[in-house]
Write an enzyme that holds these catalytic residues in place. Structure first.
Site, PDB file in Angstrom:
ATOM      1  N   HIS A 132       6.295  19.826  31.475  1.00  0.00           N
ATOM      2  CA  HIS A 132       5.928  21.225  31.607  1.00  0.00           C
ATOM      3  C   HIS A 132       4.503  21.346  32.145  1.00  0.00           C
ATOM      4  O   HIS A 132       3.677  20.451  31.928  1.00  0.00           O
ATOM      5  CB  HIS A 132       6.042  21.949  30.269  1.00  0.00           C
ATOM      6  CG  HIS A 132       7.426  21.918  29.694  1.00  0.00           C
ATOM      7  ND1 HIS A 132       8.531  22.330  30.409  1.00  0.00           N
ATOM      8  CD2 HIS A 132       7.896  21.512  28.490  1.00  0.00           C
ATOM      9  CE1 HIS A 132       9.608  22.186  29.654  1.00  0.00           C
ATOM     10  NE2 HIS A 132       9.254  21.688  28.495  1.00  0.00           N
ATOM     11  N   GLU A 175       5.347  22.573  23.439  1.00  0.00           N
ATOM     12  CA  GLU A 175       6.481  22.803  22.562  1.00  0.00           C
ATOM     13  C   GLU A 175       6.513  21.787  21.421  1.00  0.00           C
ATOM     14  O   GLU A 175       5.730  20.824  21.391  1.00  0.00           O
ATOM     15  CB  GLU A 175       7.792  22.754  23.338  1.00  0.00           C
ATOM     16  CG  GLU A 175       8.102  21.428  23.997  1.00  0.00           C
ATOM     17  CD  GLU A 175       9.294  21.526  24.942  1.00  0.00           C
ATOM     18  OE1 GLU A 175       9.563  22.607  25.493  1.00  0.00           O
ATOM     19  OE2 GLU A 175       9.967  20.482  25.143  1.00  0.00           O
ATOM     20  N   HIS A 233       8.948  13.900  28.875  1.00  0.00           N
ATOM     21  CA  HIS A 233       9.822  13.945  27.706  1.00  0.00           C
ATOM     22  C   HIS A 233      11.270  14.183  28.101  1.00  0.00           C
ATOM     23  O   HIS A 233      11.558  14.662  29.200  1.00  0.00           O
ATOM     24  CB  HIS A 233       9.371  15.059  26.751  1.00  0.00           C
ATOM     25  CG  HIS A 233       9.496  16.438  27.332  1.00  0.00           C
ATOM     26  ND1 HIS A 233       8.508  17.019  28.092  1.00  0.00           N
ATOM     27  CD2 HIS A 233      10.489  17.359  27.261  1.00  0.00           C
ATOM     28  CE1 HIS A 233       8.887  18.228  28.469  1.00  0.00           C
ATOM     29  NE2 HIS A 233      10.092  18.455  27.979  1.00  0.00           N
ATOM     30  N   ARG A 268      11.375  18.714  36.889  1.00  0.00           N
ATOM     31  CA  ARG A 268      12.360  17.666  36.584  1.00  0.00           C
ATOM     32  C   ARG A 268      12.043  16.422  37.411  1.00  0.00           C
ATOM     33  O   ARG A 268      12.077  16.456  38.644  1.00  0.00           O
ATOM     34  CB  ARG A 268      13.766  18.191  36.887  1.00  0.00           C
ATOM     35  CG  ARG A 268      14.883  17.257  36.477  1.00  0.00           C
ATOM     36  CD  ARG A 268      16.245  17.866  36.784  1.00  0.00           C
ATOM     37  NE  ARG A 268      16.579  18.942  35.876  1.00  0.00           N
ATOM     38  CZ  ARG A 268      17.018  20.135  36.251  1.00  0.00           C
ATOM     39  NH1 ARG A 268      17.147  20.418  37.537  1.00  0.00           N
ATOM     40  NH2 ARG A 268      17.314  21.046  35.351  1.00  0.00           N
TER      41      ARG A 268
END
Length: 304
Positions: free
Chosen positions: A97, A114, A171, A191
């Protein structure tokens, strides 16, 4: 009955790695490939819906715009947090991210930190958590050569584990997991690798350059900072777990408002019934409440 508790219905999203396990949280699934339930979302086109009769089924997006005092007049122009349930029947893509630095330079992008709370895990379940490259040049070389097993850092996981995933952390959730994901409100993901699925599905395109620009190198496992019996304290949100037995009262006066997800059991908040999967927000004003029954609840919030 308190009038500062909002109950929510999730926005559901199908995924090629989704399944039917979210029905265990008393969510009605319209199909068998639901991967994500956005149980607390104020993102405009993917907002959860308020089910309290007096609010007429409006979205959390709409309610936040019109009732800022309910959220302690928080400075964010959009609802700042996002909570999801994820059913990982297959491996999710390896991703990252945007960092704060990248987001500040690209105004159409929001940073996203997150955390994952593992609700269920099959034996030998794993996640990708960070990487093994020591420099950006080594990172780029391993990606170009497709040496994923050498690059990616795999971690064994079990039920009730908690992982903090700051923006810029490479991640991926892997198959066999059901996860509660708490994050900053953003739908931006870069991605890096998708196990070849991108070759057969044009909707799953890779964003390698953006990924490389945002992956923090070298990876350093973030420490889980805590205070006041929290599971996690961060600059963006805090997480605490309630394990209620019988009838008990709680005081979250240090929070702007509270997000709550029942992960096990059933009972009552004040005189209102709740069960596994119940999701609600307790608004600014009186952040004391009483629970009755045997309940496990994950709460998340922004500190004052």
């Amino acid at each position: 009955m308190k009038n500062n508790i909002l109950f929510l219905k999730p926005y559901l999203e199908k995924k090629l790695w989704g399944g039917h396990n979210l029905s265990d949280f008393n969510i009605k699934l319209p199909r068998e490939d639901i991967g994500e339930a956005w149980i607390i979302s104020g993102i405009k086109d993917k907002s959860s819906i308020i089910t309290n009769e007096e609010h007429g089924g409006i979205t959390l997006f709409e309610f936040y715009q019109d009732h800022r005092a309910f959220f302690d007049n928080h400075e964010s122009e959009q609802y700042p947090l996002l909570v999801k349930l994820l059913d990982c029947q297959d491996d999710l893509s390896v991703q990252v991210h945007p960092t704060l630095e990248y987001a500040s330079e690209n105004h159409d992008v929001l940073s996203k930190t997150e955390a994952w709370y593992i609700l269920d895990a099959l034996p030998k379940s794993q996640i990708v958590y960070g990487h093994n490259a020591k420099t950006k040049n080594e990172l780029k070389s391993l990606v170009e050569k497709g040496q994923w097993d050498k690059l990616l850092n795999y971690i064994d996981v079990k039920k009730h584990d908690l992982f903090y995933v700051p923006a810029g952390t490479l991640h991926a959730l892997k198959k066999g997991l059901v996860v509660l994901e708490i994050q900053q409100s953003s739908d931006t993901t870069f991605r890096l690798y998708d196990y070849g699925r991108d070759k057969n599905d044009t909707t799953r395109k890779l964003t390698v350059n953006e990924s490389l620009e945002n992956i923090i190198t070298p990876f350093v496992k973030p420490a889980l900072e805590t205070k006041d019996n929290e599971l996690l304290t961060s600059p963006f949100f805090s997480i605490a777990k309630i394990e209620n037995k019988g009838k008990c009262s709680y005081d979250f006066s240090y929070a702007c408002w509270i997000q709550c997800v029942v992960i096990e059991g059933n009972g009552y908040i004040e005189n209102m019934p709740i069960q596994k999967g119940s999701t609600f927000i307790i608004g600014n004003g009186d952040l004391t409440f009483t629970l009755s029954g045997n309940l496990e609840i994950i709460t998340s919030y922004i500190r004052r």
